[in-house]
Motif scaffolding. Structure first.
Motif, short mmCIF file in Angstrom:
data_model
loop_
_atom_site.label_atom_id
_atom_site.label_comp_id
_atom_site.label_asym_id
_atom_site.label_seq_id
_atom_site.Cartn_x
_atom_site.Cartn_y
_atom_site.Cartn_z
N ALA A 82 0.84 -1.20 0.00
CA ALA A 82 0.00 0.00 0.00
C ALA A 82 0.88 1.25 0.00
CB ALA A 82 -0.92 0.00 1.22
N ALA A 83 1.96 1.22 0.78
CA ALA A 83 2.88 2.36 0.84
C ALA A 83 3.51 2.61 -0.52
CB ALA A 83 3.95 2.10 1.90
N VAL A 84 3.93 1.53 -1.17
CA VAL A 84 4.54 1.65 -2.50
C VAL A 84 3.51 2.21 -3.49
CG1 VAL A 84 5.43 0.27 -4.44
CG2 VAL A 84 6.29 -0.13 -2.11
N GLY A 85 2.29 1.71 -3.41
CA GLY A 85 1.22 2.18 -4.30
C GLY A 85 0.95 3.67 -4.13
N ALA A 86 0.91 4.12 -2.88
CA ALA A 86 0.63 5.53 -2.61
C ALA A 86 1.81 6.41 -3.05
CB ALA A 86 0.36 5.73 -1.11
N TYR A 87 3.01 5.96 -2.75
CA TYR A 87 4.22 6.71 -3.11
C TYR A 87 4.29 6.91 -4.62
CZ TYR A 87 9.14 8.06 -3.15
OH TYR A 87 10.32 8.74 -3.33
N ASP A 88 4.07 5.82 -5.35
CA ASP A 88 4.18 5.88 -6.80
C ASP A 88 3.07 6.73 -7.42
OD1 ASP A 88 6.41 4.37 -6.52
OD2 ASP A 88 5.56 2.51 -7.31
N GLU A 89 2.02 6.98 -6.66
CA GLU A 89 0.93 7.85 -7.14
C GLU A 89 1.20 9.30 -6.73
OE1 GLU A 89 -1.20 6.53 -9.11
OE2 GLU A 89 -2.75 8.04 -9.29
N GLU A 116 -3.32 -1.11 -5.04
CA GLU A 116 -4.49 -0.36 -5.49
C GLU A 116 -5.02 0.52 -4.36
OE1 GLU A 116 -6.68 -0.68 -8.64
OE2 GLU A 116 -4.54 -0.73 -9.05
N ALA A 117 -5.14 -0.05 -3.17
CA ALA A 117 -5.64 0.71 -2.03
C ALA A 117 -4.75 1.93 -1.78
CB ALA A 117 -5.70 -0.17 -0.79
N GLY A 118 -3.43 1.72 -1.88
CA GLY A 118 -2.48 2.81 -1.70
C GLY A 118 -2.66 3.90 -2.74
N LYS A 119 -2.87 3.46 -3.97
CA LYS A 119 -3.07 4.41 -5.07
C LYS A 119 -4.31 5.27 -4.82
CE LYS A 119 -5.02 3.08 -9.07
NZ LYS A 119 -5.17 2.22 -10.25
N TYR A 120 -5.41 4.63 -4.41
CA TYR A 120 -6.65 5.39 -4.20
C TYR A 120 -6.55 6.29 -2.96
CZ TYR A 120 -8.78 2.70 -7.92
OH TYR A 120 -9.07 2.16 -9.13
N ALA A 124 -3.85 7.76 -2.06
CA ALA A 124 -3.08 8.91 -2.55
C ALA A 124 -4.01 9.87 -3.30
CB ALA A 124 -1.94 8.43 -3.44
N ARG A 125 -4.86 9.31 -4.15
CA ARG A 125 -5.79 10.17 -4.92
C ARG A 125 -6.74 10.91 -3.98
NH1 ARG A 125 -7.28 6.53 -10.22
NH2 ARG A 125 -5.13 6.37 -10.93
N TYR A 126 -7.13 10.25 -2.91
CA TYR A 126 -8.00 10.90 -1.93
C TYR A 126 -7.27 12.10 -1.32
CZ TYR A 126 -10.32 11.82 2.50
OH TYR A 126 -10.91 12.44 3.56
N ILE A 127 -6.01 11.88 -0.94
CA ILE A 127 -5.23 12.95 -0.33
C ILE A 127 -5.05 14.10 -1.31
CG2 ILE A 127 -2.88 13.51 0.50
CD1 ILE A 127 -2.92 10.56 1.67
N GLN A 128 -4.92 13.76 -2.59
CA GLN A 128 -4.73 14.78 -3.64
C GLN A 128 -6.05 15.42 -4.06
OE1 GLN A 128 -2.92 11.97 -6.20
NE2 GLN A 128 -0.81 12.44 -5.62
N GLY A 129 -7.14 15.01 -3.42
CA GLY A 129 -8.45 15.60 -3.73
C GLY A 129 -9.06 15.11 -5.03
N GLN A 130 -8.60 13.90 -5.45
CA GLN A 130 -9.10 13.38 -6.73
C GLN A 130 -10.02 12.18 -6.57
OE1 GLN A 130 -5.50 12.59 -8.80
NE2 GLN A 130 -4.92 14.74 -8.85
N LEU A 131 -10.45 11.94 -5.32
CA LEU A 131 -11.33 10.78 -5.12
C LEU A 131 -12.49 11.22 -4.24
CD1 LEU A 131 -11.32 7.57 -5.64
CD2 LEU A 131 -10.63 7.43 -3.26
N GLU A 132 -13.58 11.55 -4.89
CA GLU A 132 -14.74 11.98 -4.12
C GLU A 132 -15.72 10.84 -4.00
OE1 GLU A 132 -16.56 15.72 -5.35
OE2 GLU A 132 -14.51 16.38 -5.80
#
Lengths: 419, 118
Positions: A18-25, A311-315, A317-325
């Motif tokens: 999850a950490a790797v997924g979020a970092y790469d996003e 995948e969870a990490g990626k999403y 990250a998108r939430y933190i970036q304001g891209q997942l509503e």
């Protein structure tokens, strides 16, 4: 209070991926909080091989698989703390952990990924009648003691439950010189992978007693003897079918349960898998709380854990970036006839070509259709010649079949009609 | 050679294999299943995984595995050989712990990095 964008609870395969997924996003402000003195989680005690066939196209042992992900996290300089236990998570995303080194630490997170794995059902959970001597332990405890600390847990051993860890411990203990007298399984079928039935039991002539359970434990200080009985259709021991075994150890491999207490405490809704009810972005009903790996639903293969967790990490990250509503329109997914649980619980269409559904059937079945019914209409039928509960199914369904992304979707098992 | 029905153990998929008298394998999902079926009826082999003692590391044991399959009949002999040795940290993943385990031509390798811990 310290502020960190993404806090990940658990530094095992799920947390690392999850950490790797979020970092790469693009989210690099991460902290992994791990309870053990090392990263990698349960894989470190799974010294047997068979990991990584999907992820790395190689057959690795557990510690080797863990090492690959530890190195992926370290290459990205993702921060982590060890020997640190999370005490509390609040609804407004304050995470409190404690360690001997730092004392009590509070962190304000923007998003939290729960990746704390699962725990084992214990003797108390099934209430075996009889004495309560030393020598009754779960398969995972036995595995930890033997494989990481070198304690031989018993000389004459009986195993209750045919889950994979139990089968793997049967082989491991035999190789280390113990006598494993048998494995009892309350169901009329094995709960382990086929390959483990072969290479852990058949290879060493260890008998498997299906439709049997341990009906009594005897022993004053230490286990001296156990009694097993055949069970009826309602899983009650049948009188007159008792068999006894002189053993000093009883190992339990009777199921795994998502270790989701921290989130249960704040009232996050859970699904049938006993983990959080998540949507197709692994987000729970509480915004910014994500879950993946065995804390969401118990997996058979770590390869599936890491794929899901990335995948969870990626999403997250998108939430933190304001891209997942959170969308108003979404499909509620339920487990229909013959299905134990389905992940995700909700699907919000996001333009992805396919949507993955993960589920387990309730009992071994042949010649069935896995049937997807949306708002009363069958939208997809997938034929399966053989399907068993011990193997999680992952099916990617074309998202275009999901219509406007509203209403009720049921996944059920339908027997193919014989001609 | 007798006909045999086997369950493939190459990967967790667990294909149901049928091996006929002429060593033709059916029921396999991938080529490794065919190879396994043939091997299992002629000369069954297994990868062995275990632990060896280690000093100066975080834990008293280092996990190991054979870097390939060894004859099934030699598993207990291999365990005896594995029991005899002791390592000293640091050990790196992939380090050879025993060369040519029980004359199988396969090495025993470490499967976890074990740095020095004082």
């Amino acid at each position: 209070m310290k502020e960190i964008s993404l806090v990940i609870i658990g530094g095992g395969s799920a947390g690392l991926a999850a950490a790797v997924g979020a970092y790469d996003e693009g989210v690099k402000d991460i902290l992994i909080i791990e309870r053990s003195p090392y990263l990698g989680g349960i894989l470190n005690q799974c010294i047997h091989n068979g990991f990584g066939l999907t992820e790395f196209k190689e057959e690795l042992s557990g510690p080797e698989f863990a090492d690959r992900f530890i190195k992926q996290a370290q290459e990205r300089n993702i921060p982590y703390v060890l020997e640190s236990t999370v005490l509390e998570v609040t609804k407004d995303k304050v995470v409190t952990y404690t360690s001997a080194k730092e004392g009590v630490v509070k962190i304000q997170a923007k998003a939290i990924i729960m990746a704390a794995g699962c725990y084992e059902r214990s003797a108390g959970a099934i209430g075996i009648p009889g004495d309560r001597p030393a020598g009754v332990l779960t398969a995972g405890q036995a595995q930890l003691l033997l494989n990481q600390y070198g304690y031989m847990v018993g000389k004459r051993v009986f195993i209750l439950g045919s889950g994979d860890i139990g089968l793997i411990m049967a082989r491991r203990l035999t190789l280390e010189g113990a006598k494993v007298l048998g494995v009892a399984e309350i169901m009329p079928y094995s709960n382990g992978l086929n390959r483990n039935m072969v290479q852990c039991l058949e290879d060493y002539n260890i008998p498997l007693y299906l439709s049997h359970t341990v009906s009594r434990v005897y022993g004053k200080e230490r286990v001296e003897k156990i009694e097993i009985s055949k069970v009826d259709e309602r899983m009650r021991p049948i009188k007159g079918t008792e068999m006894t075994f002189d053993v000093d150890t009883l190992i339990l491999s009777i199921g795994l349960i998502p270790n989701n207490t921290l989130l249960n405490n704040i009232g996050i809704p859970t699904g049938r898998s006993r983990g959080c009810a998540v949507d197709n972005h692994y987000e729970s009903e509480f915004e910014g709380f994500f879950a993946c790996g065995n804390v969401l639903h118990v997996h058979d293969l770590v390869d599936n854990v890491v794929a899901e967790s990335r995948e969870a990490g990626k999403y997250a990250a998108r939430y933190i970036q304001g891209q997942l509503e959170k969308k108003q329109d979404r499909i509620h997914v339920s487990a229909g006839d013959g299905i134990g649980y389905v992940v995700p619980e909700y699907v919000a269409l996001d333009g992805s070509k396919t949507t993955a559904f993960k589920f387990r059937v309730r009992k071994p079945s042949k010649n069935v259709y896995i049937t997807y019914t949306l708002n009363g209409n069958v939208i997809k039928k997938v034929f399966k010649p053989v399907i068993i509960p011990s193997e999680m199914e992952i099916m990617n369904i074309p998202s275009e079949l999901l219509g406007e992304g509203k209403g009720e979707l049921s996944v059920s098992l339908v027997q193919k009609e014989e001609n | 050679m007798e006909e045999r029905d086997l369950i493939c153990i190459v990967c967790p998929r667990g294909c149901h294999l049928h091996v006929d008298k002429d060593l033709n394998v059916t029921g396999n999902f991938c080529p490794r299943g065919a190879a396994y079926g043939k091997q299992e009826v002629t000369n069954p082999t297994r990868v062995i995984t275990s632990t060896v003692r280690i000093e100066n590391a975080l834990l008293p044991l280092c996990p190991v595995r054979s870097n390939g399959a060894i004859p099934k009949g030699k598993l207990f002999e291999a365990m005896k050989e594995i029991d005899k040795i002791s390592l000293k940290a640091p050990v790196k993943i992939g380090d050879v712990v025993i060369h040519d385990l029980v004359g199988s031509g396969v090495d025993l390798i470490a499967t976890r990095d074990m740095p020095v811990v004082k």
